[in-house]
Design a protein around this motif. Structure first.
Motif, PDB file in Angstrom:
ATOM      1  N   ARG A  83      -6.147  -0.488   6.018  1.00  0.00           N
ATOM      2  CA  ARG A  83      -5.237   0.425   5.342  1.00  0.00           C
ATOM      3  C   ARG A  83      -5.053   0.078   3.869  1.00  0.00           C
ATOM      4  NH1 ARG A  83       1.059   0.679   7.069  1.00  0.00           N
ATOM      5  NH2 ARG A  83       0.831  -1.490   6.435  1.00  0.00           N
ATOM      6  N   ASN A  84      -5.018  -1.210   3.541  1.00  0.00           N
ATOM      7  CA  ASN A  84      -4.767  -1.607   2.161  1.00  0.00           C
ATOM      8  C   ASN A  84      -5.871  -1.131   1.221  1.00  0.00           C
ATOM      9  OD1 ASN A  84      -2.380  -2.907   2.792  1.00  0.00           O
ATOM     10  ND2 ASN A  84      -3.364  -4.883   3.136  1.00  0.00           N
ATOM     11  N   VAL A  85      -7.111  -1.220   1.661  1.00  0.00           N
ATOM     12  CA  VAL A  85      -8.233  -0.769   0.829  1.00  0.00           C
ATOM     13  C   VAL A  85      -8.093   0.722   0.520  1.00  0.00           C
ATOM     14  CG1 VAL A  85     -10.717  -0.365   0.801  1.00  0.00           C
ATOM     15  CG2 VAL A  85      -9.822  -2.550   1.616  1.00  0.00           C
ATOM     16  N   VAL A  86      -7.851   1.522   1.554  1.00  0.00           N
ATOM     17  CA  VAL A  86      -7.734   2.971   1.360  1.00  0.00           C
ATOM     18  C   VAL A  86      -6.533   3.292   0.457  1.00  0.00           C
ATOM     19  CG1 VAL A  86      -7.477   5.196   2.529  1.00  0.00           C
ATOM     20  CG2 VAL A  86      -8.779   3.356   3.618  1.00  0.00           C
ATOM     21  N   PHE A  87      -5.430   2.604   0.688  1.00  0.00           N
ATOM     22  CA  PHE A  87      -4.231   2.843  -0.118  1.00  0.00           C
ATOM     23  C   PHE A  87      -4.488   2.533  -1.593  1.00  0.00           C
ATOM     24  CE2 PHE A  87      -0.430   1.110  -2.178  1.00  0.00           C
ATOM     25  CZ  PHE A  87       0.438   2.187  -2.067  1.00  0.00           C
ATOM     26  N   ASN A  88      -5.113   1.396  -1.878  1.00  0.00           N
ATOM     27  CA  ASN A  88      -5.353   1.005  -3.275  1.00  0.00           C
ATOM     28  C   ASN A  88      -6.239   2.019  -3.992  1.00  0.00           C
ATOM     29  OD1 ASN A  88      -3.814  -1.334  -3.139  1.00  0.00           O
ATOM     30  ND2 ASN A  88      -5.536  -2.589  -2.464  1.00  0.00           N
ATOM     31  N   ILE A  89      -7.275   2.490  -3.314  1.00  0.00           N
ATOM     32  CA  ILE A  89      -8.200   3.434  -3.951  1.00  0.00           C
ATOM     33  C   ILE A  89      -7.537   4.794  -4.155  1.00  0.00           C
ATOM     34  CG2 ILE A  89     -10.375   4.681  -3.670  1.00  0.00           C
ATOM     35  CD1 ILE A  89     -11.468   2.226  -2.239  1.00  0.00           C
ATOM     36  N   LEU A  90      -6.859   5.306  -3.126  1.00  0.00           N
ATOM     37  CA  LEU A  90      -6.199   6.607  -3.266  1.00  0.00           C
ATOM     38  C   LEU A  90      -5.116   6.565  -4.347  1.00  0.00           C
ATOM     39  CD1 LEU A  90      -5.778   7.830   0.434  1.00  0.00           C
ATOM     40  CD2 LEU A  90      -7.510   8.506  -1.237  1.00  0.00           C
ATOM     41  N   GLU A  91      -4.337   5.496  -4.354  1.00  0.00           N
ATOM     42  CA  GLU A  91      -3.270   5.403  -5.349  1.00  0.00           C
ATOM     43  C   GLU A  91      -3.844   5.323  -6.759  1.00  0.00           C
ATOM     44  OE1 GLU A  91       0.840   2.881  -5.808  1.00  0.00           O
ATOM     45  OE2 GLU A  91      -1.034   1.765  -5.685  1.00  0.00           O
ATOM     46  N   HIS A  92      -4.941   4.596  -6.921  1.00  0.00           N
ATOM     47  CA  HIS A  92      -5.571   4.483  -8.246  1.00  0.00           C
ATOM     48  C   HIS A  92      -5.986   5.848  -8.782  1.00  0.00           C
ATOM     49  CE1 HIS A  92      -8.305   3.131 -11.433  1.00  0.00           C
ATOM     50  NE2 HIS A  92      -9.197   3.960 -10.906  1.00  0.00           N
ATOM     51  N   ILE A  96     -10.554  -0.709  -9.270  1.00  0.00           N
ATOM     52  CA  ILE A  96     -10.399  -1.287  -7.939  1.00  0.00           C
ATOM     53  C   ILE A  96     -11.611  -2.185  -7.725  1.00  0.00           C
ATOM     54  CG2 ILE A  96     -10.214  -0.835  -5.475  1.00  0.00           C
ATOM     55  CD1 ILE A  96      -7.791   0.087  -7.032  1.00  0.00           C
ATOM     56  N   LEU A  97     -11.388  -3.471  -7.481  1.00  0.00           N
ATOM     57  CA  LEU A  97     -12.497  -4.424  -7.459  1.00  0.00           C
ATOM     58  C   LEU A  97     -12.607  -5.138  -6.113  1.00  0.00           C
ATOM     59  CD1 LEU A  97     -11.291  -7.606  -7.919  1.00  0.00           C
ATOM     60  CD2 LEU A  97     -10.670  -6.571 -10.091  1.00  0.00           C
ATOM     61  N   THR A  98     -13.836  -5.478  -5.768  1.00  0.00           N
ATOM     62  CA  THR A  98     -14.134  -6.325  -4.622  1.00  0.00           C
ATOM     63  C   THR A  98     -15.088  -7.410  -5.095  1.00  0.00           C
ATOM     64  OG1 THR A  98     -15.945  -4.861  -3.972  1.00  0.00           O
ATOM     65  CG2 THR A  98     -13.830  -4.519  -2.898  1.00  0.00           C
ATOM     66  N   ALA A 150     -10.438  -4.412  -1.188  1.00  0.00           N
ATOM     67  CA  ALA A 150     -10.447  -3.862  -2.540  1.00  0.00           C
ATOM     68  C   ALA A 150      -9.063  -4.006  -3.158  1.00  0.00           C
ATOM     69  CB  ALA A 150     -10.854  -2.385  -2.508  1.00  0.00           C
ATOM     70  N   LYS A 151      -9.010  -4.598  -4.346  1.00  0.00           N
ATOM     71  CA  LYS A 151      -7.741  -4.875  -4.999  1.00  0.00           C
ATOM     72  C   LYS A 151      -7.722  -4.259  -6.396  1.00  0.00           C
ATOM     73  CE  LYS A 151      -7.474  -9.316  -2.583  1.00  0.00           C
ATOM     74  NZ  LYS A 151      -7.404 -10.789  -2.742  1.00  0.00           N
ATOM     75  N   PRO A 152      -6.543  -3.886  -6.872  1.00  0.00           N
ATOM     76  CA  PRO A 152      -6.461  -3.341  -8.233  1.00  0.00           C
ATOM     77  C   PRO A 152      -6.664  -4.426  -9.275  1.00  0.00           C
ATOM     78  CG  PRO A 152      -4.270  -3.507  -7.253  1.00  0.00           C
ATOM     79  CD  PRO A 152      -5.241  -3.845  -6.177  1.00  0.00           C
TER      80      PRO A 152
END
Length: 326
Positions: free
Chosen positions: A86-95, A213-215, A222-224
Motif C-alpha cells: 500500500r505504501n508504494v501505491v500511496f506515495n506514487i499516487l500522492e506525488h 519517487i525513488l527505489t 518506493a519513497k519520496p
C-alpha cells in the motif's frame, strides 16, 4: 501532455458499492487520471481526473485489511490488496496528484473549479518555504555571530599568553640568562592561531531540482525524495533533505529511460552489487532532455520510451501537446 500514457498499474481489489463486493482488477495511473479495470469483464469501473481528487488516505476496511481511499467529488473509492504494498501505491499516487494540483494553478482562468485545491496547497507550500527561508537567514546570522565570538575568544587567549610570558620574565631573577629563551621557545613552538578553514567549494549551480519517487537497487519500497541536476553530475536526496547519493558524471555507467516519467541510473562495480536507483516523477520529461545532453553516450531509451524520444525531436508544429515540450 498525452493523457493516454499509462505511467504505472497495480493489481488490487476495488469495492463496488452497487453490488457490495470487492472486484479484483488493476489500478492504473496516467498523467491526468486514475482508472480501475475489472479482471474478469475488462470493464472500466473507475475513471476520474487527478485534479478532481480531494483526498488520498491510508485506511483500514473492516478494521483489519489495509486499504487506500480516494475522495473524489464527495465519493470515497476503496482499494485494497494492493501490490507490491500500500505504501508504494500511496506515495506514487500522492506525488502525481500534488504535481497535478500545482500545474492546475498555472492553467489560469481556464482551469476548472477543482484547481482551488491546488491553489490552497500551493499557498501552504509557499508559506512553508517562506518560513524556512526566514529561519535559514536567522540561523546564518547566528552562525556569523558565533564565529565572531570564537575569533574574539582566540584573540583574548593569545593576549593572555603574551601577558603571562611578560609577567613570568619580570618575575625571573635578573641573573638568570635563559629566562627569555626559556619562555620564548614554547611560544614559538606553539602553532599560531589556526586560520579559518578555506571556504568550501562554492556551491555548484543547480540546473534543475524536482520531487521524485525513488527505489534503491531491488528494494520495492518506493519513497519520496528529490533529484538535483548539476553541471558536473546529479544528486539524489531523501524526503528529509539527507543526501543519499551523489553521482559525478564519470560515475554513471548507464541511464535507462523506461517511460517519459521513469528512469534508472546505474553505477557498476567489480566484485560487489551495482549501485542503482530507479526514479519516477511527474516532471521527468523536463529532466530527460538535460540528461540526454550530459550523458549522450550513456543514455538508452527503452521500447516504451522510443516513440517519445522521436516525438521530442520532431518539429514543434507536429508536437501539439507533446509531453516533451517544456
Amino acid at each position: 501532455m498525452n493523457e493516454d500514457i499509462r505511467i504505472h498499474s497495480w493489481p488490487c481489489s476495488y469495492y463496488l458499492d452497487a453490488s457490495k463486493q470487492w472486484i479484483p482488477g488493476k489500478l492504473s495511473l496516467t498523467p491526468a487520471s486514475i482508472r480501475f479495470t475489472a479482471d474478469k469483464t475488462g470493464e472500466l469501473l473507475v475513471d476520474f481526473r487527478l485534479s478532481g481528487i480531494s483526498e488520498i488516505k491510508k485506511e483500514s476496511s473492516h478494521l483489519i485489511f489495509s486499504s487506500l481511499t480516494i475522495l473524489e467529488k464527495g465519493t470515497k473509492h476503496w482499494f485494497s490488496s494492493l501490490h507490491p504494498n500500500r505504501n508504494v501505491v500511496f506515495n506514487i499516487l500522492e506525488h502525481f496528484w500534488r504535481e497535478q494540483l500545482l500545474c492546475s494553478q498555472e492553467a489560469g482562468a481556464g482551469a476548472p473549479l477543482e484547481s482551488s485545491k491546488g491553489k490552497e496547497l500551493t499557498g501552504m507550500l509557499e508559506g512553508s518555504q517562506k518560513r524556512l527561508e526566514d529561519t535559514a537567514k536567522v540561523l546564518h546570522s547566528q552562525g556569523e555571530q558565533f564565529d565572531n565570538i570564537m575569533r574574539g575568544l582566540h584573540k583574548i587567549e593569545g593576549d593572555m599568553d603574551v601577558a603571562d610570558r611578560l609577567l613570568t620574565e619580570l618575575e625571573s631573577p635578573s641573573w638568570w640568562p635563559f629566562s627569555t629563551k626559556l619562555w620564548k621557545t614554547p611560544l614559538e613552538a606553539k602553532p599560531k592561531e589556526s586560520p579559518a578553514a578555506p571556504a568550501a567549494k562554492s556551491q555548484e549551480g543547480i540546473l534543475l531540482r524536482i520531487p521524485v519517487i525513488l527505489t534503491h537497487r531491488t528494494d520495492s519500497n518506493a519513497k519520496p525524495g528529490k533529484l538535483t541536476l548539476l553541471p558536473s553530475g546529479l544528486e539524489i536526496w531523501d524526503c528529509n533533505s539527507q543526501l543519499l547519493q551523489r553521482f559525478e558524471a564519470r560515475d554513471v555507467d548507464d541511464i535507462r529511460v523506461h517511460t517519459p516519467y521513469e528512469i534508472s541510473i546505474r553505477q557498476r562495480f567489480i566484485g560487489k552489487p551495482d549501485n542503482s536507483y530507479r526514479l519516477l516523477a511527474a516532471r521527468m520529461p523536463e529532466v530527460i532532455p538535460i540528461l540526454e545532453m550530459q550523458f549522450s553516450k550513456k543514455i538508452q531509451f527503452l521500447e516504451d520510451a522510443l516513440g517519445f524520444a522521436g516525438a521530442r525531436k520532431s518539429p514543434p508544429a507536429d508536437l501539439g501537446t507533446s509531453i516533451w515540450q517544456a
